[in-house]
Scaffold this active site. Structure first.
Site, PDB file in Angstrom:
ATOM      1  N   SER A  26       0.839  -1.196   0.000  1.00  0.00           N
ATOM      2  CA  SER A  26       0.000   0.000   0.000  1.00  0.00           C
ATOM      3  C   SER A  26       0.880   1.254   0.000  1.00  0.00           C
ATOM      4  CB  SER A  26      -0.956  -0.042   1.200  1.00  0.00           C
ATOM      5  OG  SER A  26      -1.948   0.956   1.090  1.00  0.00           O
TER       6      SER A  26
ATOM      7  N   ASP B  98      -9.535  -4.001  -5.731  1.00  0.00           N
ATOM      8  CA  ASP B  98      -8.886  -2.835  -5.124  1.00  0.00           C
ATOM      9  C   ASP B  98      -9.163  -1.612  -5.994  1.00  0.00           C
ATOM     10  OD1 ASP B  98      -7.197  -0.927  -4.041  1.00  0.00           O
ATOM     11  OD2 ASP B  98      -5.367  -2.118  -4.237  1.00  0.00           O
TER      12      ASP B  98
ATOM     13  N   HIS C 172      -8.252  -4.321  -1.027  1.00  0.00           N
ATOM     14  CA  HIS C 172      -7.011  -3.657  -0.641  1.00  0.00           C
ATOM     15  C   HIS C 172      -6.627  -4.065   0.782  1.00  0.00           C
ATOM     16  CE1 HIS C 172      -3.952  -0.512  -1.203  1.00  0.00           C
ATOM     17  NE2 HIS C 172      -4.074  -0.330   0.106  1.00  0.00           N
TER      18      HIS C 172
END
Length: 330
Positions: free
Chosen positions: A167, A273, A303
């Site tokens: 991320s 995502d 995600h």
């Protein structure tokens, strides 16, 4: 993953922006855990310890070492383990390397590969806006190359190093990689072979197709990403800044340095995502600059799924294991 769409990103993130620009965070939202020392009474497969990097900036790292490495007596370099420098997620504004989710993730990573993993804890925004985290990451690499830390010197193969992040950590790994590609000689004997960008966090002013499709995503809807970028980017810039959107203007010339040094890049993601189109766009940008990119995108998911589902994390780590092994194939 159900419920009403997220309408208040600050409430969702459990943060309050203070008048002086600092952030009040809910430190109880995620549990933290102490490192696991070498205790004969605790035969955990992976040991860990915390080490300071820059006390003035309060940066530090948690090092993970597979216990099996201790069974080797002064192993020759060929028997040393790959070195993974890992940057955790949290939208640049939250979380720490000692969180249970990241501790477990890095334990599994170190055990599966196997590898020595250095999970780095960088400064957070908005108290320290970007590029502070990138600068901290480069500083961590220089710390590693000169460190007398036993686990690094005895068990890590400095010639087989990878920068990895999830991320926001994937964004950091990318930008630290761009900087490191320009100073490979200064980093010796540390030799980076590639970047591992796991669901990297990127953005832009104009919504991507996947962001529009997943506007009401229960994990990371665009309104939450927007807040993270507003708090993390340098004051006065928008989401088309190069830190957020590297594809603007045809992409950074710095990407060509990654081609020159011969690194390969693994980009991992999923179509559940909202950021997946950003991630594919980055892969396309790097490929257009001549960088060798390995794409690993799967159907479904969300995600940060691997942070909470260790079976999904293991599957991703097996992909990474194959990626690392491919460097040793003639």
């Amino acid at each position: 993953m159900s419920g009403q769409p997220i309408t208040d990103p600050f409430e969702y993130l459990q943060v309050v922006v203070n008048p002086d620009g600092t952030l009040t965070r809910n430190f109880d939202r995620f549990s933290s855990v102490e490192p696991t020392p070498n205790d004969p009474q605790n035969q955990t497969p992976v040991l860990s310890k915390d080490v300071p990097i820059n006390p003035s900036n309060n940066t530090w790292a948690r090092i993970f070492l597979p216990r099996e490495a201790l069974d080797r007596s002064s192993p020759p370099n060929s028997k040393k383990l790959p070195l993974i420098v890992y940057f955790h997620g949290g939208g640049f504004i939250l979380l720490s390397a000692n969180m249970v989710i990241f501790h477990n993730y890095c334990c599994d990573l170190a055990n599966t590969l196997p590898a020595v993993v250095v999970s780095f804890d960088y400064r957070l925004a908005p108290e320290h806006r970007l590029p502070a985290a990138y600068e901290d990451g480069v500083e961590a690499l220089h710390w590693i190359k000169t460190s007398e830390e036993e686990w690094l010197r005895e068990y890590a193969d400095f010639s087989n190093c990878f920068l990895m992040g999830s991320s926001a950590g994937g964004n950091i790994a990318y930008h630290v990689g761009l900087r490191a590609a320009g100073e490979v000689q200064e980093l010796e004997p540390l030799k980076i072979k590639g970047l591992v960008l796991h669901q990297p966090f990127f953005g832009g002013n104009q919504r991507s197709a996947s962001e529009l499709r997943l506007m009401n995503d229960p994990v990371l809807p665009p309104i939450v990403s927007d807040v993270m970028w507003d708090l993390a980017l340098p004051s006065g810039v928008d989401r088309d800044h190069e830190y957020s959107n590297p594809t603007v203007g045809g992409g950074s010339e710095e990407v060509e340095k990654v081609k020159v040094v011969g690194w390969r890049v693994l980009v991992n993601g999923c179509d559940g995502d909202p950021l997946v189109d950003r991630q594919m766009g980055l892969a396309e940008l790097m490929e257009g600059k001549g960088v060798q990119v390995v794409r690993n995108f799967r159907v479904g998911g969300f995600h940060g799924e691997e942070d909470f589902d260790r079976s999904k994390a293991h599957a991703m780590h097996m992909v990474l294991k194959h990626f690392i092994a491919s460097f040793n194939v003639n």
